[in-house]
Design an enzyme around this catalytic site. Sequence first.
Site, PDB file in Angstrom:
ATOM      1  N   GLU A  51     -13.601 151.062  -3.520  1.00 44.41           N
ATOM      2  CA  GLU A  51     -14.666 151.177  -2.530  1.00 44.41           C
ATOM      3  C   GLU A  51     -14.080 151.311  -1.127  1.00 44.41           C
ATOM      4  OE1 GLU A  51     -17.221 152.333  -1.662  1.00 44.41           O
ATOM      5  OE2 GLU A  51     -18.904 151.050  -2.235  1.00 44.41           O
TER       6      GLU A  51
ATOM      7  N   HIS B  41     -20.859 151.531 -10.308  1.00 42.82           N
ATOM      8  CA  HIS B  41     -20.843 150.305 -11.103  1.00 42.82           C
ATOM      9  C   HIS B  41     -22.208 149.608 -11.091  1.00 42.82           C
ATOM     10  CE1 HIS B  41     -20.963 147.617  -7.599  1.00 42.82           C
ATOM     11  NE2 HIS B  41     -20.108 148.443  -7.014  1.00 42.82           N
TER      12      HIS B  41
END
Length: 499
Positions: A136, A62
């Site tokens: 994550e 990202h």
Amino acid sequence: MISAISSFTFSPFANPNFSRINSSSKHRGKSTTARSSSSSSSATPAKLPAIRVAKRVVLVRHGQSTWNAEGRIQGSSDFSVLTDKGEAQALTSRQMLIEESFDVCFASPLSRALRTTEIIWGNREREMILDYDLREIDLYSFQGLLKHEGKEKFGDAYRQWQVDAPNFVIDDHYPVRELWARARSCWNRILAHDSKSVLVVAHNAVNQALIASSIGLGTGYFRRILQSNCGVSALDFIPRAADGSPHVCLNRLNQTQNLPIVTGSSGGRNTSQQIILVCRGSLNNVAEVNYPLLGDVPLSMLGVIQSQKAAELLLDVRVDTVVTTPRKAMTETADIISKLQGAADCLVADYVPRHVDIKHMDVLDVENIFMQINRSRIDVTTVYPTWLEGFGDEVLGALWDQSKKAWHSLLEELQSVSRPGRNVVVVCHPVVHIALIAHCLNLTKEWMSSFHLDDGSISVLDFPDGPSGKGAVRCTNYTAHLGRWSIPITKPTSDELEV
């Protein structure tokens, strides 16, 4: 089991063709497997599900988030969003991939990754799958703390997170070990999907785990395979009938529009020393030469352009030394780099001309080893990217032993000058570059077929602890600088390979 939609809110989608996958692991509660397992830090053969058709998987991290900018520990929390810089990075990645054809997109549902996915995916009408296992790394009590707060509050535990992450424990969990287990679970679903070209948009640590686990590397490689914001990596999965598990090749690592050779953070630590591997450009009459038995072949016109493009990129760093071999193509490439560095003042890249030493290192020249190869055993047009397997154990062993000597010589060269920002540029046979990447990661010769390099590409090896410490790979097969002469990221390595 946590529902994939229980801890995040969907932002509006231009494309409604998405589905959701729940997590395969427990996000909260006591860890039931971490304590009983070893750190799995060594390289081990990857065990992946069989595939029938070649598949390319493109991974994107990202864009910069608000917590990235603040220096706050994010983990799998979902309180940060993309900054303006992060949105711009995602737009740049969109442009990088806009002509690429994807059959499906797998994405993390966390807001920062989801927004990056929306920007990159645009109005494509193909399927999008939100997979909670792509979130994550879970960092539990660390999450939300500024890095200095983590250090002050957790002391020894924070230090272990920095220097021995595979064995780091917090709240009775081993986060890195859990992450690797999640990555393997993701691969089972990605490879089982009926597709040939896959986009995955996720995060720094999970992308590291996906790349490492795919080629058989354990948790000890955490922070040694770098992922920048909106960095693009590509993996090729080639079907093999023998054992079912596909051959995996890292086609490129961490390609961004930002310069890969500017020193900065490397695995959370500052780095000021790098070995920059520059692949020489395309060769003259290469179609008439049996690769890799190239002999002393000069650069083609395209090869000269590729070398010039690499030299232009290197203007953004101070090159002290170019190490190469006496072979024509290598020497031509080294001369182009040296001449452009010497004209740095005229090109407004520096105030004064730069002096670059060109050193010939005999141990980098492997052409004599290649002469031992039985040419009839190698047909790179059909076995690429597994063509190294055709060398035979004796030749591959000789190549590996010689490259190890070259690796130690290059580390000594890097050590010889302590000036901050010290860089050594290496121009030699691409097979030697592949071996040097493997040496940087402390691998064995069997891993050489796990990497690929294109003509004119650049790979960067970082040394955050100096040449005597562990190296990290910042990028491999970087080709963004080649512009119109670069190879598309989703170009298949072997069209319609099937078993």
